[in-house]
Design a protein around this motif. Structure first.
Motif, short mmCIF file in Angstrom:
data_model
loop_
_atom_site.label_atom_id
_atom_site.label_comp_id
_atom_site.label_asym_id
_atom_site.label_seq_id
_atom_site.Cartn_x
_atom_site.Cartn_y
_atom_site.Cartn_z
N PHE A 38 -1.08 0.20 1.55
CA PHE A 38 -1.19 1.44 2.32
C PHE A 38 -2.03 1.27 3.59
CE2 PHE A 38 -0.13 2.83 -1.96
CZ PHE A 38 0.82 3.81 -1.73
N ALA A 39 -2.65 0.11 3.78
CA ALA A 39 -3.40 -0.14 5.01
C ALA A 39 -2.46 -0.20 6.20
CB ALA A 39 -4.18 -1.44 4.89
N ASP A 40 -2.93 0.24 7.35
CA ASP A 40 -2.09 0.26 8.55
C ASP A 40 -1.81 -1.14 9.09
OD1 ASP A 40 -2.00 3.03 8.46
OD2 ASP A 40 -3.77 3.25 9.74
N ASP A 41 -2.76 -2.05 8.94
CA ASP A 41 -2.60 -3.40 9.48
C ASP A 41 -3.47 -4.38 8.70
OD1 ASP A 41 -5.27 -3.11 10.53
OD2 ASP A 41 -4.44 -2.10 12.28
N GLU A 42 -3.43 -5.64 9.11
CA GLU A 42 -4.18 -6.68 8.41
C GLU A 42 -5.69 -6.50 8.55
OE1 GLU A 42 -3.07 -8.99 6.34
OE2 GLU A 42 -1.04 -8.24 6.56
N GLN A 44 -7.34 -3.65 8.63
CA GLN A 44 -7.76 -2.66 7.63
C GLN A 44 -7.73 -3.27 6.23
OE1 GLN A 44 -5.57 1.00 7.91
NE2 GLN A 44 -6.24 1.44 10.01
N ARG A 45 -6.75 -4.14 6.00
CA ARG A 45 -6.70 -4.80 4.70
C ARG A 45 -7.91 -5.71 4.52
NH1 ARG A 45 -1.74 -5.96 5.27
NH2 ARG A 45 -1.04 -3.97 4.46
N ARG A 188 -10.98 5.08 9.64
CA ARG A 188 -9.58 5.21 9.22
C ARG A 188 -9.38 4.80 7.77
NH1 ARG A 188 -5.03 7.82 8.76
NH2 ARG A 188 -3.23 6.45 8.50
N VAL A 189 -10.00 3.72 7.32
CA VAL A 189 -9.82 3.27 5.93
C VAL A 189 -10.33 4.33 4.96
CG1 VAL A 189 -10.50 1.56 4.22
CG2 VAL A 189 -9.88 0.82 6.52
N ARG A 191 -10.44 7.51 5.54
CA ARG A 191 -9.53 8.64 5.61
C ARG A 191 -8.28 8.39 4.76
NH1 ARG A 191 -11.02 13.07 5.73
NH2 ARG A 191 -9.56 13.35 4.03
N ILE A 192 -7.77 7.16 4.82
CA ILE A 192 -6.63 6.79 3.97
C ILE A 192 -7.00 6.96 2.50
CG2 ILE A 192 -5.17 4.87 3.21
CD1 ILE A 192 -5.30 3.79 6.07
N ASP A 195 -7.06 10.59 1.53
CA ASP A 195 -5.71 11.14 1.43
C ASP A 195 -5.01 10.69 0.16
OD1 ASP A 195 -6.07 12.39 3.86
OD2 ASP A 195 -5.07 10.83 5.03
#
Length: 336
Positions: A38-42, A44-45, A188-189, A191-192, A195
């Motif tokens: 579910f991370a937007d990109d590497e 964030q992962r 952002r992480v 917030r994910i 959610d």
């Protein structure tokens, strides 16, 4: 009360404590792997995985301790469980190894980072599902004749109930992972994670209701224990506390609290564990093998218990120290 009576109870508590500690501590790391897609990109992962990088590999200590304790204190149960559930246990170990290798290799890879990230996610999902499958098979019961599992052991563990508990554990670990990310990240992480927490919490509650409703119908003795007096009086606080815990978790997430969601998610697992133990006690392999029937000789239990008395405080001290050293938020781009 004699040592023959007391020592199996002590060992039951020791093994239960070790298993619970593993679930609580490694559960959120498996949850991070489950949620990593579910991370937007590497980047964030990376951020998600760095929250567990310094402490994740010490969590398996509790799993080893639980397995070794079962072999030492209850060899008959160990033999029955391992011989009957060898396929899911083997798949779980392979998934854990796969997860661990992917965790380390991904940080060092360049062109294959996405591949190792997928391996980390698949290993986490597989390990979580197999743990739930093993739990479901044990709770569902392993009828014995002459001390041996009466069914064909190859796939007897595979049933609708065990699959349900397998999926339930995946969602439960994902909830732990999401609330851990709320605690340890920002931006952002986080917030994910916020959610994802609400739908995951609803799914976990639904699975708890399904499993709890199904459980008493697996065996008449469970039905009697849960719905007759005085068993109902002793066990009724567990579902009441679970409902209160769910309401508190929902409010904590809505109000964007950071510490409470993780603590309350851990409470879900503690309450579920208490309900499970209360439902199958005093059996160690339901429906008929009790802890006293499966226990090793008193001399063996006492000898190994000396080592446990030394090791558990040492492992607890190390665990507390490591989590204290790496407390606080992990910023994007930070690593260990």
């Amino acid at each position: 009360m004699t040592l023959v009576t007391i020592l199996p109870v002590v060992w039951y508590a020791v093994i239960g404590f070790a298993v619970l500690m593993y679930v609580l501590l490694d559960g959120f790391v498996l949850g991070i792997g489950i949620l990593s897609p579910f991370a937007d990109d590497e980047h964030q992962r990376d951020h998600m995985m760095n929250t567990a990088a310094p402490i994740w590999d010490g969590n398996e200590t509790w799993l080893v301790m639980g397995g070794a304790g079962l072999m030492a204190a209850f060899p008959k149960a160990y033999a029955i469980v391992l011989s009957s559930l060898y396929l899911p246990v083997l798949f779980m170990l392979i998934a854990l190894i796969f997860r661990g290798v992917a965790f380390e290799f991904r940080f060092k890879a360049t062109r294959s980072r996405a591949l190792w990230g997928a391996a980390f996610a698949l290993g986490s999902v597989g390990a979580a599902f197999m743990q739930g499958l093993i739990l479901g098979a044990l709770v569902e019961g392993m009828p014995l004749t002459g001390g041996k599992y009466i069914h064909d052991p190859a796939f007897a563990w595979f049933s609708p109930f065990s699959v349900l508990t397998g999926v339930a554990v995946v969602f439960g670990y994902a909830l732990l992972g999401a609330t851990w990310l709320i605690l340890k990240t920002e931006g952002r992480v986080q917030r994910i994670a916020f959610d994802l927490t609400r739908p995951l919490m609803l799914a976990v509650i639904a699975f708890m209701l399904l499993v709890s409703t199904w459980l008493p119908f697996l065996d008449s003795s469970l039905m009697t224990r849960w719905f007759t007096w005085p068993g109902f009086l002793y066990l009724s606080p567990v579902p009441v506390l679970a409902i209160a815990n769910a309401a508190a978790l929902w409010l904590a997430v809505i109000r964007n609290h950071e510490v409470a969601p993780f603590a309350l998610s851990l409470c879900f697992f503690v309450l579920g564990f208490i309900g499970l133990v209360a439902g199958i006690w005093p059996n160690i392999v339901p429906p008929t093998l009790t802890i006293w029937q499966a226990a090793s000789p008193v001399a063996s239990q006492g000898f190994v218990l000396v080592g446990v008395v030394i090791m558990i405080p040492a492992v607890l001290a190390y665990t507390v120290y490591s989590y204290r050293v790496f407390r606080g938020k992990v910023q994007a781009g930070e690593g260990y």
